[in-house]
Write an enzyme that holds these catalytic residues in place. Structure first.
Site, PDB file in Angstrom:
ATOM      1  N   ASN A 109      -4.041  -9.239  16.467  1.00  0.00           N
ATOM      2  CA  ASN A 109      -3.737  -8.498  17.561  1.00  0.00           C
ATOM      3  C   ASN A 109      -5.135  -8.698  18.409  1.00  0.00           C
ATOM      4  O   ASN A 109      -6.148  -9.249  18.089  1.00  0.00           O
ATOM      5  CB  ASN A 109      -3.557  -7.103  17.268  1.00  0.00           C
ATOM      6  CG  ASN A 109      -4.760  -6.395  16.353  1.00  0.00           C
ATOM      7  OD1 ASN A 109      -5.905  -6.841  16.254  1.00  0.00           O
ATOM      8  ND2 ASN A 109      -4.198  -5.258  15.705  1.00  0.00           N
TER       9      ASN A 109
ATOM     10  N   GLY B 152       5.837   7.000  11.170  1.00  0.00           N
ATOM     11  CA  GLY B 152       5.725   6.138   9.830  1.00  0.00           C
ATOM     12  C   GLY B 152       5.827   4.495  10.145  1.00  0.00           C
ATOM     13  O   GLY B 152       5.731   4.107  11.270  1.00  0.00           O
TER      14      GLY B 152
ATOM     15  N   ALA C 212       3.937  -5.782   2.475  1.00  0.00           N
ATOM     16  CA  ALA C 212       5.199  -5.090   2.365  1.00  0.00           C
ATOM     17  C   ALA C 212       6.085  -4.643   3.615  1.00  0.00           C
ATOM     18  O   ALA C 212       7.031  -4.865   3.882  1.00  0.00           O
ATOM     19  CB  ALA C 212       4.892  -3.681   1.640  1.00  0.00           C
ATOM     20  N   ASN C 213       5.273  -4.105   4.603  1.00  0.00           N
ATOM     21  CA  ASN C 213       5.643  -3.987   6.153  1.00  0.00           C
ATOM     22  C   ASN C 213       6.534  -4.975   6.425  1.00  0.00           C
ATOM     23  O   ASN C 213       7.498  -5.080   7.114  1.00  0.00           O
ATOM     24  CB  ASN C 213       4.641  -3.451   6.947  1.00  0.00           C
ATOM     25  CG  ASN C 213       4.006  -2.063   6.759  1.00  0.00           C
ATOM     26  OD1 ASN C 213       4.486  -1.135   5.664  1.00  0.00           O
ATOM     27  ND2 ASN C 213       2.819  -1.515   7.184  1.00  0.00           N
TER      28      ASN C 213
ATOM     29  N   MET D  94       0.790  -1.172  -0.071  1.00  0.00           N
ATOM     30  CA  MET D  94       0.185  -0.060   0.046  1.00  0.00           C
ATOM     31  C   MET D  94       1.084   1.055  -0.076  1.00  0.00           C
ATOM     32  O   MET D  94       2.139   1.160   0.216  1.00  0.00           O
ATOM     33  CB  MET D  94      -0.761   0.086   1.164  1.00  0.00           C
ATOM     34  CG  MET D  94      -1.801  -1.064   1.591  1.00  0.00           C
ATOM     35  SD  MET D  94      -3.208  -0.976   0.377  1.00  0.00           S
ATOM     36  CE  MET D  94      -4.129  -2.445   0.873  1.00  0.00           C
TER      37      MET D  94
ATOM     38  N   ASP E  73       3.076  -5.409  12.388  1.00  0.00           N
ATOM     39  CA  ASP E  73       3.774  -5.636  11.014  1.00  0.00           C
ATOM     40  C   ASP E  73       5.327  -5.873  11.158  1.00  0.00           C
ATOM     41  O   ASP E  73       6.049  -6.719  10.879  1.00  0.00           O
ATOM     42  CB  ASP E  73       3.767  -4.933   9.987  1.00  0.00           C
ATOM     43  CG  ASP E  73       2.069  -4.910   9.601  1.00  0.00           C
ATOM     44  OD1 ASP E  73       1.537  -5.780   9.378  1.00  0.00           O
ATOM     45  OD2 ASP E  73       1.952  -3.686   8.930  1.00  0.00           O
TER      46      ASP E  73
ATOM     47  N   GLY F 142       2.493  -6.435  25.396  1.00  0.00           N
ATOM     48  CA  GLY F 142       3.276  -7.351  25.118  1.00  0.00           C
ATOM     49  C   GLY F 142       2.740  -8.417  24.285  1.00  0.00           C
ATOM     50  O   GLY F 142       1.745  -8.029  23.214  1.00  0.00           O
TER      51      GLY F 142
ATOM     52  N   GLY G 253       0.174  -4.935  21.753  1.00  0.00           N
ATOM     53  CA  GLY G 253       0.719  -3.679  21.836  1.00  0.00           C
ATOM     54  C   GLY G 253       1.471  -3.414  23.145  1.00  0.00           C
ATOM     55  O   GLY G 253       2.391  -4.087  23.483  1.00  0.00           O
TER      56      GLY G 253
ATOM     57  N   SER H 107      10.355   3.587   9.890  1.00  0.00           N
ATOM     58  CA  SER H 107      10.555   3.687  11.596  1.00  0.00           C
ATOM     59  C   SER H 107      11.203   2.517  12.011  1.00  0.00           C
ATOM     60  O   SER H 107      11.519   2.183  13.188  1.00  0.00           O
ATOM     61  CB  SER H 107       9.148   3.878  12.241  1.00  0.00           C
ATOM     62  OG  SER H 107       8.524   2.722  12.171  1.00  0.00           O
TER      63      SER H 107
END
Length: 304
Positions: A184, A287, A41-42, A10, A252, A225, A222, A291
């Site tokens: 998640n 980002g 892609a990530n 994306m 990702d 953990g 997140g 990042s």
């Protein structure tokens, strides 16, 4: 160790906001950025950044975003042999809204990602057979996801499925052939219909999937953990405390790094710990892919 990512790309269109506008309201936002993203892609970039040899199987449009996406893959050392342009179709885009706390809301327009078909997996078959893991997400058609899972099983290649964005149309019985299932909390709630307001509820929801035949369920939570549920029981991997600026792409980041670590040492919990450090560092900058940290920085955090 070669890893294949069969999935999405994306263009991230990120607006940094103080709050979301109400219906009919126009607000000024303090900042904007554009970058390469998409779950597939990530994850490919994260795996490559940590040291994996990555093969990407995806589709881009014939617009001005396409060449930049391909160039970005190459810049990150990713094999683009099977990154193909689709005439008359837009590339996938993802408008992202990041609030002051670093939390994000995302829309996706799949575009050319919808054109990734089982035939594309067949076309890449010989190179895919040489891979040590296949990573999948749900920003491509379910038909292609199921076909890729069957391909991995046929050739004894471990398959990791990130069921995102979550959909009730996902056939859990079909994805039980996956070696790793990584939602998640939000995705877990959608897939199970169960509450996930605390770790006890998250564990119960994850176990409801595990009992259906999923080998290893890993829930990314997140700041709380990550949680592993498998035949050996339950294992919580604690997070690394950082100053979060932007959580976009953190899940990702975890998945790509985990895949790289797992194919290196086949230690699930150790891979989760390293992936947690990688993801933690990723949220300290704005980002998604840009990042993602270097391996040396991750090792420094792990050894701190």
């Amino acid at each position: 160790m070669k890893i294949a990512v069969i999935g999405s790309n994306m263009v991230d269109l990120t607006s940094y906001i103080t709050r979301m506008p109400t219906l009919g309201e126009t607000l000024e936002a303090p900042d904007f950025s554009m970058g390469c993203g998409g779950k597939g892609a990530n994850q490919a970039v994260a795996a490559a950044k940590y040291g994996a040899d990555v093969l990407m199987v995806t589709k881009v449009g014939d617009d001005f975003f396409a060449d930049n996406t391909i160039a970005n893959f190459k810049k990150n050392g990713i094999d683009t042999t099977y990154v193909q342009k689709v005439p008359g179709v837009s590339s996938g885009v993802a408008p992202i809204f990041v609030d002051k706390s670093g939390q994000n809301s995302i829309l996706i327009i799949k575009g050319a990602n919808n054109e990734l078909k089982p035939a594309d997996i067949d076309a890449a078959a010989e190179d895919l057979k040489a891979c040590k893991m296949i990573i999948l997400q749900l920003e491509i058609s379910l038909e292609t996801v199921y076909y890729a899972i069957e391909f991995g099983n046929k050739y004894n290649i471990p398959v990791l499925l990130n069921p995102a964005p979550a959909t009730n149309e996902l056939d859990i019985d079909k994805v039980c052939q996956c070696d790793f299932f990584m939602p998640n909390e939000t995705e877990l709630a959608i897939l199970t219909g169960m509450s996930v307001s605390d770790e006890t509820e998250i564990e119960a929801a994850a176990k409801s999937l595990a009992v259906r035949g999923l080998k290893h369920v890993i829930v990314t939570m997140g700041a709380r953990g990550s949680l592993l549920i498998d035949e050996n029981g339950t294992q919580l991997v604690k997070p690394f405390k950082v100053n979060a600026v932007d959580s976009s792409g953190a899940g990702d980041a975890f998945i790509g790094c985990f895949a790289c670590c797992y194919v290196e040492n086949h230690d699930i919990v150790a891979a989760m710990k390293t992936a947690s450090a990688f993801a933690a560092l990723s949220v300290t900058k704005r980002g998604t892919q840009k990042s993602y940290p270097e391996r040396a920085d991750v090792l420094k955090l792990l050894n701190a």
